[in-house]
Design a protein around this motif. Structure first.
Motif, PDB file in Angstrom:
ATOM      1  N   TYR B 289       0.881  -1.174   0.000  1.00 61.95           N
ATOM      2  CA  TYR B 289       0.000   0.000   0.000  1.00 61.95           C
ATOM      3  C   TYR B 289       0.906   1.207   0.000  1.00 61.95           C
ATOM      4  O   TYR B 289       1.679   1.418   0.918  1.00 61.95           O
ATOM      5  CB  TYR B 289      -0.885  -0.041   1.242  1.00 61.95           C
ATOM      6  CG  TYR B 289      -1.696   1.217   1.456  1.00 61.95           C
ATOM      7  CD1 TYR B 289      -2.563   1.667   0.474  1.00 61.95           C
ATOM      8  CD2 TYR B 289      -1.596   1.946   2.634  1.00 61.95           C
ATOM      9  CE1 TYR B 289      -3.304   2.814   0.658  1.00 61.95           C
ATOM     10  CE2 TYR B 289      -2.336   3.090   2.826  1.00 61.95           C
ATOM     11  CZ  TYR B 289      -3.188   3.517   1.832  1.00 61.95           C
ATOM     12  OH  TYR B 289      -3.917   4.658   2.026  1.00 61.95           O
ATOM     13  N   PRO B 291       0.493   4.987  -0.858  1.00 59.22           N
ATOM     14  CA  PRO B 291      -0.162   6.228  -1.281  1.00 59.22           C
ATOM     15  C   PRO B 291       0.838   7.377  -1.233  1.00 59.22           C
ATOM     16  O   PRO B 291       1.940   7.225  -0.722  1.00 59.22           O
ATOM     17  CB  PRO B 291      -1.240   6.413  -0.229  1.00 59.22           C
ATOM     18  CG  PRO B 291      -0.622   5.841   1.002  1.00 59.22           C
ATOM     19  CD  PRO B 291       0.270   4.711   0.557  1.00 59.22           C
ATOM     20  N   GLU B 293       0.606   9.563   0.661  1.00 60.04           N
ATOM     21  CA  GLU B 293       0.247  10.055   1.988  1.00 60.04           C
ATOM     22  C   GLU B 293       1.379  10.766   2.707  1.00 60.04           C
ATOM     23  O   GLU B 293       1.175  11.740   3.412  1.00 60.04           O
ATOM     24  CB  GLU B 293      -0.207   8.863   2.835  1.00 60.04           C
ATOM     25  CG  GLU B 293      -0.840   9.203   4.136  1.00 60.04           C
ATOM     26  CD  GLU B 293      -2.160   9.891   3.931  1.00 60.04           C
ATOM     27  OE1 GLU B 293      -2.597  10.578   4.851  1.00 60.04           O
ATOM     28  OE2 GLU B 293      -2.757   9.746   2.841  1.00 60.04           O
ATOM     29  N   MET B 294       2.605  10.267   2.539  1.00 55.97           N
ATOM     30  CA  MET B 294       3.706  10.847   3.290  1.00 55.97           C
ATOM     31  C   MET B 294       3.999  12.274   2.857  1.00 55.97           C
ATOM     32  O   MET B 294       4.736  12.984   3.494  1.00 55.97           O
ATOM     33  CB  MET B 294       4.958   9.975   3.137  1.00 55.97           C
ATOM     34  CG  MET B 294       4.874   8.738   4.003  1.00 55.97           C
ATOM     35  SD  MET B 294       4.232   9.104   5.647  1.00 55.97           S
ATOM     36  CE  MET B 294       4.743   7.668   6.527  1.00 55.97           C
ATOM     37  N   VAL B 296       1.848  14.513   2.853  1.00 52.99           N
ATOM     38  CA  VAL B 296       0.640  15.210   3.283  1.00 52.99           C
ATOM     39  C   VAL B 296       0.883  16.664   3.660  1.00 52.99           C
ATOM     40  O   VAL B 296       0.031  17.513   3.473  1.00 52.99           O
ATOM     41  CB  VAL B 296      -0.018  14.440   4.455  1.00 52.99           C
ATOM     42  CG1 VAL B 296       0.769  14.584   5.717  1.00 52.99           C
ATOM     43  CG2 VAL B 296      -1.444  14.872   4.639  1.00 52.99           C
ATOM     44  N   ALA B 297       2.081  16.972   4.151  1.00 50.58           N
ATOM     45  CA  ALA B 297       2.293  18.337   4.604  1.00 50.58           C
ATOM     46  C   ALA B 297       2.635  19.270   3.461  1.00 50.58           C
ATOM     47  O   ALA B 297       2.675  20.476   3.632  1.00 50.58           O
ATOM     48  CB  ALA B 297       3.388  18.378   5.659  1.00 50.58           C
ATOM     49  N   ARG B 298       2.924  18.709   2.294  1.00 50.09           N
ATOM     50  CA  ARG B 298       3.105  19.597   1.146  1.00 50.09           C
ATOM     51  C   ARG B 298       1.728  19.991   0.644  1.00 50.09           C
ATOM     52  O   ARG B 298       0.774  19.254   0.793  1.00 50.09           O
ATOM     53  CB  ARG B 298       3.889  18.875   0.056  1.00 50.09           C
ATOM     54  CG  ARG B 298       5.333  18.686   0.462  1.00 50.09           C
ATOM     55  CD  ARG B 298       6.064  17.786  -0.485  1.00 50.09           C
ATOM     56  NE  ARG B 298       5.967  18.237  -1.865  1.00 50.09           N
ATOM     57  CZ  ARG B 298       6.621  17.627  -2.855  1.00 50.09           C
ATOM     58  NH1 ARG B 298       7.372  16.596  -2.604  1.00 50.09           N
ATOM     59  NH2 ARG B 298       6.496  18.064  -4.091  1.00 50.09           N
ATOM     60  N   GLU B 299       1.651  21.149   0.022  1.00 45.64           N
ATOM     61  CA  GLU B 299       0.339  21.600  -0.414  1.00 45.64           C
ATOM     62  C   GLU B 299      -0.203  20.627  -1.464  1.00 45.64           C
ATOM     63  O   GLU B 299      -1.379  20.326  -1.505  1.00 45.64           O
ATOM     64  CB  GLU B 299       0.400  23.021  -0.947  1.00 45.64           C
ATOM     65  CG  GLU B 299       0.992  24.032   0.047  1.00 45.64           C
ATOM     66  CD  GLU B 299       0.347  23.978   1.425  1.00 45.64           C
ATOM     67  OE1 GLU B 299      -0.859  23.737   1.511  1.00 45.64           O
ATOM     68  OE2 GLU B 299       1.071  24.169   2.423  1.00 45.64           O
ATOM     69  N   PHE B 332      -4.043  12.268  -2.692  1.00 45.01           N
ATOM     70  CA  PHE B 332      -3.607  11.652  -1.439  1.00 45.01           C
ATOM     71  C   PHE B 332      -3.972  10.178  -1.347  1.00 45.01           C
ATOM     72  O   PHE B 332      -3.938   9.597  -0.278  1.00 45.01           O
ATOM     73  CB  PHE B 332      -4.199  12.408  -0.253  1.00 45.01           C
ATOM     74  CG  PHE B 332      -3.679  13.812  -0.146  1.00 45.01           C
ATOM     75  CD1 PHE B 332      -2.430  14.054   0.388  1.00 45.01           C
ATOM     76  CD2 PHE B 332      -4.425  14.870  -0.610  1.00 45.01           C
ATOM     77  CE1 PHE B 332      -1.939  15.340   0.474  1.00 45.01           C
ATOM     78  CE2 PHE B 332      -3.939  16.154  -0.527  1.00 45.01           C
ATOM     79  CZ  PHE B 332      -2.695  16.398   0.018  1.00 45.01           C
ATOM     80  N   LEU B 334      -6.441   6.785  -1.421  1.00 45.66           N
ATOM     81  CA  LEU B 334      -7.820   6.424  -1.108  1.00 45.66           C
ATOM     82  C   LEU B 334      -8.367   7.193   0.080  1.00 45.66           C
ATOM     83  O   LEU B 334      -7.601   7.704   0.883  1.00 45.66           O
ATOM     84  CB  LEU B 334      -7.880   4.953  -0.698  1.00 45.66           C
ATOM     85  CG  LEU B 334      -7.610   3.918  -1.745  1.00 45.66           C
ATOM     86  CD1 LEU B 334      -7.533   2.583  -1.057  1.00 45.66           C
ATOM     87  CD2 LEU B 334      -8.756   3.933  -2.728  1.00 45.66           C
ATOM     88  N   ASP B 335      -9.673   7.211   0.198  1.00 42.76           N
ATOM     89  CA  ASP B 335     -10.239   7.646   1.460  1.00 42.76           C
ATOM     90  C   ASP B 335     -10.108   6.483   2.440  1.00 42.76           C
ATOM     91  O   ASP B 335     -10.770   5.469   2.313  1.00 42.76           O
ATOM     92  CB  ASP B 335     -11.709   8.024   1.313  1.00 42.76           C
ATOM     93  CG  ASP B 335     -12.280   8.456   2.644  1.00 42.76           C
ATOM     94  OD1 ASP B 335     -11.477   8.576   3.606  1.00 42.76           O
ATOM     95  OD2 ASP B 335     -13.491   8.658   2.731  1.00 42.76           O
ATOM     96  N   LEU B 336      -9.211   6.665   3.385  1.00 41.82           N
ATOM     97  CA  LEU B 336      -8.878   5.547   4.268  1.00 41.82           C
ATOM     98  C   LEU B 336     -10.054   5.103   5.120  1.00 41.82           C
ATOM     99  O   LEU B 336     -10.082   3.986   5.615  1.00 41.82           O
ATOM    100  CB  LEU B 336      -7.702   5.939   5.152  1.00 41.82           C
ATOM    101  CG  LEU B 336      -6.399   6.115   4.377  1.00 41.82           C
ATOM    102  CD1 LEU B 336      -5.359   6.788   5.245  1.00 41.82           C
ATOM    103  CD2 LEU B 336      -5.886   4.786   3.907  1.00 41.82           C
ATOM    104  N   ALA B 337     -11.027   5.974   5.292  1.00 39.89           N
ATOM    105  CA  ALA B 337     -12.138   5.629   6.176  1.00 39.89           C
ATOM    106  C   ALA B 337     -12.881   4.385   5.685  1.00 39.89           C
ATOM    107  O   ALA B 337     -13.545   3.707   6.453  1.00 39.89           O
ATOM    108  CB  ALA B 337     -13.091   6.807   6.295  1.00 39.89           C
ATOM    109  N   LEU B 339     -11.598   1.668   4.673  1.00 36.08           N
ATOM    110  CA  LEU B 339     -10.862   0.425   4.910  1.00 36.08           C
ATOM    111  C   LEU B 339     -11.236  -0.172   6.258  1.00 36.08           C
ATOM    112  O   LEU B 339     -10.397  -0.360   7.113  1.00 36.08           O
ATOM    113  CB  LEU B 339      -9.356   0.685   4.888  1.00 36.08           C
ATOM    114  CG  LEU B 339      -8.811   1.402   3.661  1.00 36.08           C
ATOM    115  CD1 LEU B 339      -7.332   1.624   3.811  1.00 36.08           C
ATOM    116  CD2 LEU B 339      -9.102   0.598   2.418  1.00 36.08           C
TER     117      LEU B 339
END
Lengths: 557, 418
Positions: B289, B291, B293-294, B296-299, B332, B334-337, B339
């Protein structure tokens, strides 16, 4: 269903609805004044906002410019809470780095002056005065901060375990004669023909049992549930409305910083990162929430918003391991217009006599830090009404466990546990840890550490089940933080369920099912913050669960 | 020349694939890094999870043959019943030989060994198992009995598998048998934790010496049963002449005439005629997996990309929730919610459905065309959770098909795909 109470029903002076910090605070205050109290909580103590807060007794610094009286009162009460529950408090020094983008050093001077003014109140709560730091000093004490800053100031606050605070209040109320009914919902608030309240109908949500209690006063301390509670008395819920604000926190494994760090998010809202007990907590959001209050959870967008806000100042946070999220709904005072962040955190007592329901009061608003004052104000009203002239003593009488300090190394030696377990035990139970220690010694395998993340022993689980109104694995977790560490209950929840079944003489499979429900809820709260390696760990954990328990309902045959 | 087969992955499915390919006379190389999800096995053998298994389903002859070959798994003519360390008992199609079968005849009164170890509370377990309806219906009674199985503080804190390995020593094994015999008179059977040997059949020796059935409850997370498998696998592969390479596969190149498997570490390559991807799914590490995701803090994260990837680069296409994996409509991932863990409403976890798209174990590319010589087995080829026997079955089939395809003319396979 009866619509009026009958004389044979049990009778108390006051029924308090809600087991959060306000409800348990009022129950304790009234019980200390020798009034007969029953507290009824729909879920568990601290299930809502009280157990899902940032875990701070702060001094109301945000009111410093608008209403310094509030700040003074907050600091004064923070001092009282330290006096009655010293074991539950821990110092959280804050660092406020000032972004160079916010302007010249004048801005830093302003921040410096602001916290200089706050210093005047710090002695009330044994807080330390603020300091002003250069960028180099900031990087020395907090190397993770790499943003472009013109300097920083520090200030001092106190952390607390909100769930333990509620429990301590409920426990003291109970020891002064109050009944505490958890997992019990009020189905109806009964009123006489003239409109005055005369009792409640309750139902046990785990067993289905129900009954009626007669009383003269009902205090609704149900937080964001307030309008629902009011409607149970057939009052228009608009008379107990709140502006419900959902707040989300992200939990990181271990303490990631030396200081709590306050900064601002993409929309300019203040957010902060705090080392809290064994973990680091990042919070918080504030959004209007009209969903199901019984089932509030964070979304992945909220997690991203928070991480983005802090990572601007501390980029390494992106790589840090998130172990969970939690969410609660603040019962903020109603107002149309302001964005949620600007809403008042003050509190208000509504006397529903004006709506025809004499004897019914709603506690609206408030915050963890001011719960004791709010409870005192409410209790004064109730006591006066019931003709009780005893004064409030909640600011001087210690909460259970807060009466004296415990020597942790003596405790460890005496009951054969390691220092870490003893320290955590003493933190949670204060002087009552001596009692738990005796149980550790007197129980076969009592010293077994069931939850290794938070060092919870077999005997401590037994203690909280016997003494602290526990009925499910989730309840044990709220009392002890079992299963709330990095492993998410993967190793300990099932064992906890077995101990619970043993103590409560339940079918062991019911204990197992409770453990599964707990694990599942935790996994759901984690899913919104999974990183790549954690997704794999989660898959392995599921594979291991399946190897033992199968899949599907998680309910064993 | 014998066809050259490379099996990627050395868990249960990979081992079964290597075994069945080698049986056809192929020259087999296994490339493996670690045991993945197989190392987490509990010692119970099921096709799927036990609740989803069809108890009438025949255990195929070659699945039985593999279990015989590996030597430490038992599949009887009827299902076994095993005790879990989580206080329930449950059926299993087969079991690791050290696990006690409660369905064996004449097991009524069972001693549960008290051992002063953190993960084992005999009194609680005995109470829970006695309350289990299956046991109650058979009037089974479990009682905790004190027997010194653990000597000294260091053994108290030792991992289960390490304690089990101590019983590979014959002297210790007989000593334990003697203590058990002396302390468990009157019991039909004895249940212990997963401590009865790794390389040797200690439970059989002890049962004989103690003159009653002595066996284990299932292993908790990554302990004895998984280690026993790993050791038995090494013995089996070496006995049948399979080459084993330690390493991670970086890429499977299918563009040329043969297939080239490139390793990560030493930039070595292996040429072969067919490859079996038995890399495991998300849990095993074969599918990652991954994504953005890492960032995330970049715009805005670096670039949009597939949120999933196979650990080895290949042309083989992946599916998620039944659809081919591709770019998602979010920077970003998937919507992790969504899972969620399995529960009453969802039988499987969304991430469980991640696997290679296959047709009878043959992989296909993103265009849906069969990739010649690329096969997949085990969890990497299964869109739902798989048990140990499921992995064996899948591995046996994939290994045999891979070997067979090498000797068949290519045109037959084309006809078969359409």
């Amino acid at each position: 269903m009866p619509i009026t109470a009958v004389a044979s029903d049990p009778e108390v002076d006051v029924v308090v609805i809600g087991g959060g910090v306000n409800g348990t605070g009022v129950a304790r205050d009234l019980a200390l004044r020798s009034l007969r109290v029953t507290l009824i909580e729909r879920h568990d103590l601290a299930f809502g906002a009280s157990g899902n807060s940032s875990g701070m007794i702060h001094g109301g610094v945000r009111y410093l410019t608008s209403n310094p009286k509030v700040t003074r009162l907050s600091c004064l009460d923070s001092g009282y809470i330290q006096r009655i529950a010293p074991h539950l408090l821990f110092r959280i020094p804050f660092l406020v780095p000032v972004d160079r983008a916010l302007g010249s050093s004048i801005f830093l001077d302003l921040v410096d002056a602001f916290f200089g003014a706050y210093d005047r109140f710090q002695p009330l709560k044994r807080g330390k005065p603020h300091t002003r730091l250069t960028p180099a000093q900031v990087r020395t004490i907090e190397p993770g901060i790499t943003g472009d800053i013109s300097g920083a100031v520090t200030f001092d606050e106190w952390g607390i375990d909100g769930a333990r605070l509620c429990l301590a209040n409920a426990l003291d109320a109970h020891e002064h004669g109050a009944s505490i009914l958890v997992h019990t919902t009020v189905e109806r608030i009964l009123r006489r023909d003239d409109g005055a309240v005369q009792g409640v109908i309750w139902r046990d949500r785990l067993t289905g049992a129900s009954g009626t209690i007669r009383c003269r006063v009902v205090v609704s301390a149900s937080g964001a549930w307030a309008p629902i509670t009011a409607s149970l008395a057939s009052i228009d819920p608009i008379h107990a409305r709140v502006r419900p604000g959902k707040g989300v926190h992200v939990v990181f494994d271990r303490r990631l910083s030396n200081y709590a760090i306050a900064t601002y998010a993409i929309d300019g809202r203040q957010v902060f990162l705090e080392p809290w007990e064994n973990v680091t907590v990042l919070g918080t959001t504030d959004t209007d929430f009209y969903g199901d209050l019984d089932d509030v959870s964070a979304t992945s967008d909220e997690v991203r918003y928070l991480v983005q806000g802090l990572a601007k100042m501390m980029p390494s946070l992106r790589q840090a391991r998130m172990i969970g999220t939690y969410a609660g709904v603040r019962p903020t005072l109603y107002a149309y217009g302001p964005i949620t962040n600007k809403l008042s955190r003050e509190h208000q007592i509504i006397d529903h006599a004006q709506h025809g329901a004499d004897g019914l009061y709603s506690m609206i608003g408030g915050k963890l830090a001011s719960y004791r004052i709010f409870a005192e104000e409410m209790s004064d009203v109730v006591a006066r009404r019931l003709g009780c002239d005893r004064p409030c003593t909640t600011h001087v009488v210690p909460l259970p466990g807060g009466d004296r300090a415990v020597d942790v190394s003596d405790l460890a030696t005496a009951c054969g546990i390691d220092l870490v377990s003893a320290r955590r035990l003493a933190y949670r139970h204060g002087s009552r840890s001596i009692e738990v220690g005796e149980l550790i010694r007197g129980t076969r395998r009592g010293a077994d550490v069931v939850c290794t993340c938070e060092a919870v022993t077999d005997a401590e689980i037994r203690h909280v089940v016997r003494k602290e109104f526990v009925r499910t694995v989730d309840d044990v977790a709220r009392r002890t933080r079992l299963g709330l560490g990095p492993c998410g209950g993967m190793r300990c929840a099932v064992r906890c369920g077995m101990v619970l079944a043993d103590e409560l003489r339940m079918d062991p499979r019911e204990g197992l099912a409770m453990a599964m429900r707990f694990t599942h809820r935790q996994a759901r709260a984690r899913a919104v913050c999974l990183g790549p390696t954690q997704a794999r760990q989660e898959a392995l954990a599921i594979a291991a669960f399946r190897a033992h328990l199968g899949l599907g309902s998680w309910e064993p045959w | 020349m014998a066809p050259r087969i490379v099996v990627v992955g050395c868990g249960v499915a990979g081992t079964a694939a290597a075994w069945s390919a080698a049986r056809t006379g192929a020259s087999v190389t296994v490339v493996g890094d670690f045991d993945g999800a197989s190392r987490f096995m509990s010692g119970a053998l099921d096709f799927r999870t036990w609740e989803a298994d069809d108890p009438q389903r025949e255990v195929a002859e070659d699945v039985r043959a593999f279990c015989d070959a590996i030597g430490m798994w038992r599949i009887g003519d009827r299902s076994a019943c095993v005790a879990t360390p989580w206080g329930i008992v449950r059926p299993a199609r087969g079991r690791d030989r050290a696990i006690l079968d409660l369905a064996a005849s004449a097991v009524r009164r069972i001693a549960v060994v008290r051992a002063d170890r953190p993960d084992w509370n005999a009194d609680l377990l005995a109470a829970a198992w006695s309350e289990d309806p299956w046991c109650r219906n058979r009037s089974m009674r479990f009682e905790a009995v004190s027997v010194d199985l653990v000597d000294g503080d260091h053994e108290r804190w030792m991992p289960d598998a390490e304690l089990a390995a101590l019983l590979d020593d014959d002297g210790r094994c007989r000593e334990v048998a003697r203590r058990l015999r002396d302390r468990t008179g009157g019991f039909d059977a004895v249940l212990t934790g997963p401590w009865l040997g790794i390389d040797t059949d200690a439970s059989t020796v002890i049962s004989r010496e103690a003159s009653r059935a002595v066996g284990e409850a299932l292993s908790l997370l990554a302990s004895s049963a998984g280690l026993r498998f790993a050791r038995a696998r090494d013995r089996l592969l070496s006995a049948i002449g399979v080459t084993v390479l330690r390493g991670t596969v970086a890429e499977v190149i299918t563009s040329g005439r043969g297939i080239i498997v490139r390793l990560q570490a030493e930039r070595d390559t292996i040429e072969c005629d067919a490859v079996v991807l038995a890399t495991g799914g998300l849990a095993g590490g074969g599918i990652v997996y991954d994504p953005s995701e890492m960032d995330v803090a970049r715009e805005v994260p670096g670039a949009p990309r597939d949120p999933f990837a196979s650990s080895a680069r290949t042309e083989a296409a992946l599916a998620f929730e039944g659809h081919p994996v591709s770019i998602v409509g979010s920077m970003f991932g998937l919507d992790l919610a969504r899972l969620t863990w399995p529960n009453g409403a969802h039988e499987s976890w969304a991430l469980d459905t991640l696997c290679y798209i296959t047709r009878d174990h043959a992989c296909v590319d993103r265009g849906g065309r069969v990739l010649h010589g690329v096969w997949a087995a085990g969890q990497a080829a299964s869109p739902c959770a798989m048990g140990v026997l499921g992995a064996v079955e899948s591995g046996v089939l994939a290994g045999r098909s891979a070997a067979k395809s090498c000797s068949d003319p290519v045109r037959d396979r084309c006809a078969w795909t359409s």
